[in-house]
Design a protein around this motif. Structure first.
Motif, PDB file in Angstrom:
ATOM      1  N   ILE A   1      12.104   0.163  11.493  1.00  0.00           N
ATOM      2  CA  ILE A   1      11.284   1.351  11.259  1.00  0.00           C
ATOM      3  C   ILE A   1      11.273   1.703   9.777  1.00  0.00           C
ATOM      4  N   GLU A   2      12.434   1.581   9.119  1.00  0.00           N
ATOM      5  CA  GLU A   2      12.533   1.875   7.698  1.00  0.00           C
ATOM      6  C   GLU A   2      11.628   0.954   6.886  1.00  0.00           C
ATOM      7  N   VAL A   3      11.607  -0.326   7.238  1.00  0.00           N
ATOM      8  CA  VAL A   3      10.777  -1.289   6.511  1.00  0.00           C
ATOM      9  C   VAL A   3       9.296  -0.963   6.679  1.00  0.00           C
ATOM     10  N   PHE A   4       8.867  -0.720   7.910  1.00  0.00           N
ATOM     11  CA  PHE A   4       7.455  -0.421   8.143  1.00  0.00           C
ATOM     12  C   PHE A   4       7.064   0.921   7.516  1.00  0.00           C
ATOM     13  N   GLY A   5       7.926   1.916   7.635  1.00  0.00           N
ATOM     14  CA  GLY A   5       7.618   3.216   7.040  1.00  0.00           C
ATOM     15  C   GLY A   5       7.459   3.119   5.537  1.00  0.00           C
ATOM     16  N   ALA A   6       8.372   2.391   4.880  1.00  0.00           N
ATOM     17  CA  ALA A   6       8.290   2.223   3.429  1.00  0.00           C
ATOM     18  C   ALA A   6       7.042   1.440   3.031  1.00  0.00           C
ATOM     19  N   PHE A   7       6.707   0.407   3.797  1.00  0.00           N
ATOM     20  CA  PHE A   7       5.503  -0.386   3.539  1.00  0.00           C
ATOM     21  C   PHE A   7       4.283   0.530   3.471  1.00  0.00           C
ATOM     22  N   TYR A   8       4.148   1.415   4.451  1.00  0.00           N
ATOM     23  CA  TYR A   8       2.941   2.234   4.518  1.00  0.00           C
ATOM     24  C   TYR A   8       2.991   3.433   3.583  1.00  0.00           C
ATOM     25  N   LEU A   9       4.180   3.944   3.265  1.00  0.00           N
ATOM     26  CA  LEU A   9       4.219   5.000   2.254  1.00  0.00           C
ATOM     27  C   LEU A   9       3.862   4.428   0.885  1.00  0.00           C
ATOM     28  N   GLN A  10       4.268   3.184   0.626  1.00  0.00           N
ATOM     29  CA  GLN A  10       3.870   2.544  -0.632  1.00  0.00           C
ATOM     30  C   GLN A  10       2.371   2.271  -0.654  1.00  0.00           C
ATOM     31  N   SER A  11       1.771   2.038   0.512  1.00  0.00           N
ATOM     32  CA  SER A  11       0.310   1.884   0.552  1.00  0.00           C
ATOM     33  C   SER A  11      -0.377   3.186   0.167  1.00  0.00           C
ATOM     34  N   VAL A  12       0.276   4.319   0.440  1.00  0.00           N
ATOM     35  CA  VAL A  12      -0.257   5.615   0.006  1.00  0.00           C
ATOM     36  C   VAL A  12      -0.205   5.709  -1.521  1.00  0.00           C
ATOM     37  N   VAL A  13       0.871   5.188  -2.122  1.00  0.00           N
ATOM     38  CA  VAL A  13       0.962   5.158  -3.581  1.00  0.00           C
ATOM     39  C   VAL A  13      -0.247   4.431  -4.170  1.00  0.00           C
ATOM     40  N   LYS A  14      -0.614   3.303  -3.567  1.00  0.00           N
ATOM     41  CA  LYS A  14      -1.792   2.549  -4.024  1.00  0.00           C
ATOM     42  C   LYS A  14      -3.069   3.360  -3.824  1.00  0.00           C
ATOM     43  N   LYS A  15      -3.186   4.032  -2.687  1.00  0.00           N
ATOM     44  CA  LYS A  15      -4.355   4.869  -2.417  1.00  0.00           C
ATOM     45  C   LYS A  15      -4.476   5.972  -3.464  1.00  0.00           C
ATOM     46  N   LEU A  16      -3.379   6.623  -3.775  1.00  0.00           N
ATOM     47  CA  LEU A  16      -3.387   7.694  -4.772  1.00  0.00           C
ATOM     48  C   LEU A  16      -3.722   7.149  -6.151  1.00  0.00           C
TER      49      LEU A  16
END
Length: 291
Positions: A89-104
Motif C-alpha cells: 500500500i505504501e508503494v502504490f500510495g507513494a507512486f500516485y502521490l508523486q504523480s500528483v507532483v507531476k500534475k502540479l
C-alpha cells in the motif's frame, strides 16, 4: 512536457504565496484526485485527501509535521491516507502521490512532500476527518513565492576525464545546493545483487539513458535507497536497509519516475509489486519492471 525535463527540473518548493491556487487549477487537482481514488486507490487501499484550508492544517501541525517538526506553510495540502501500514500500500500510495507532483508541475505549481512521523494521534485523527487508517505524509502545494527559471535549477558538471567517450555517464548531476547523486554503477546491478552492471552491458541493452535519468528520482533526505537489478527482459527494484519504512515510499516514487521515463523512451512500462519474504537484512525486492 517531456518526462526527462520533469526529472531534472522538478524540485521541492518550501515558500508559497498566500493567495492560494486559482479555482480552475484547484478544480483540475480535485478531478485528478477523484480519478486516482476511484480507479486505483479504492482497490489498493489508499486515498489522496485534499485539504484546502491550509492555514488550519499548518497551525495544527506546526512544531510536529515535517523533518524535525519543521512544518512547511502553504495554502493547500494533500494527505496520503493508507488503510493500514503495509509495504504494498505504501508503494502504490507513494507512486500516485508523486504523480500528483507531476500534475502540479505541469500546472506551473510548486509542491513538497512533508513527513508526519512526529505528529500525535489526535492530530492524525483530525487530518483523517473521520476516515479510518493512517496518514504518514502530506503534500503541500501552491504558487511558488519565487519563480526560478527551469534551466537555473540544476547545473551539469562533466568530469574532465579522458575516458569520457568510453564512459558517457561520467557525468554528475548536482543541484545548485551541491547535492550530489550516486552514479549509475552505484545503483545498478546485473543479474544478481552486488554484481555491478558494466556500462557496455547497459549500452548493449539500450537502457543507459533510462538508468541515468532515473537517478534523479527524489528520496527522503536524498539518501537514494533504491537499486535496480537488471535481468533478461526485466529489472527488479530493491531497497537497501529494508527495515527503514521510508524506503518503501521512496520505492514508490522511484517506480513513478521509472515508468514515466520508460514510456517516453519507448520501453515497456508494466510493473507489479513483489512480496519478498526472504528475510534478507541487506536488501529487499519491491517490484518487477518489464524492460
Amino acid at each position: 512536457m517531456k518526462f526527462r525535463e520533469f526529472t531534472v527540473n522538478s524540485h521541492s518548493t518550501r515558500e508559497f504565496v498566500d493567495s492560494g491556487v486559482d479555482e480552475r487549477e484547484i478544480n483540475e487537482v480535485k478531478t485528478y484526485l477523484d480519478e486516482v481514488n476511484s480507479t486505483v486507490g479504492k482497490e489498493k487501499g489508499f486515498s489522496l485527501m485534499l485539504m484546502e484550508n491550509g492555514d488550519t492544517v499548518y497551525q495544527d501541525l506546526e512544531g510536529f509535521g515535517g523533518d524535525g517538526g519543521v512544518m512547511i506553510k502553504g495554502p493547500h495540502y494533500i494527505g496520503l491516507r493508507l488503510d493500514k501500514a503495509d509495504h504494498e500500500i505504501e508503494v502504490f500510495g507513494a507512486f500516485y502521490l508523486q504523480s500528483v507532483v507531476k500534475k502540479l508541475y505541469d500546472l506551473g505549481l510548486g509542491s513538497c512532500w512533508i513527513s508526519l512521523n512526529e505528529i500525535i494521534p489526535s492530530q492524525e485523527e483530525k487530518l483523517r476527518a473521520g476516515k479510518p487508517g493512517i496518514i504518514q505524509y502530506l503534500l503541500v502545494f501552491g504558487k511558488p513565492s519565487k519563480k526560478e527559471g527551469r534551466t537555473d535549477k540544476h547545473k551539469t558538471i562533466i568530469n574532465c576525464d579522458t575516458k569520457y567517450e568510453q564512459n558517457p555517464y561520467g557525468i554528475t548531476m548536482i543541484t545548485t545546493s551541491d547535492e550530489s547523486r550516486l552514479s549509475v554503477v552505484d545503483t545498478i546491478f546485473l543479474q544478481n545483487w552486488g554484481n555491478v552492471a558494466p556500462y557496455e552491458e547497459m549500452e548493449k541493452r539500450g537502457v543507459l539513458d533510462l538508468l541515468y535519468y532515473v537517478r534523479n528520482s527524489p528520496s527522503f533526505q536524498n539518501i537514494q535507497p533504491c537499486r535496480l537489478i537488471l535481468k533478461d527482459g526485466y529489472a527488479e527494484l530493491a531497497v537497501v536497509n529494508p527495515d527503514r519504512e521510508e524506503n518503501y515510499t521512496d520505492a514508490g516514487i522511484m517506480l513513478f519516475t521509472l515508468e514515466g521515463l520508460a514510456k517516453e523512451l519507448s520501453f515497456p512500462s508494466n510493473w507489479h509489486f513483489i512480496q519478498d519474504d526472504s528475510g534478507n537484512i541487506e536488501y529487499r525486492r519491491v517490484a518487477h519492471f518489464d524492460l
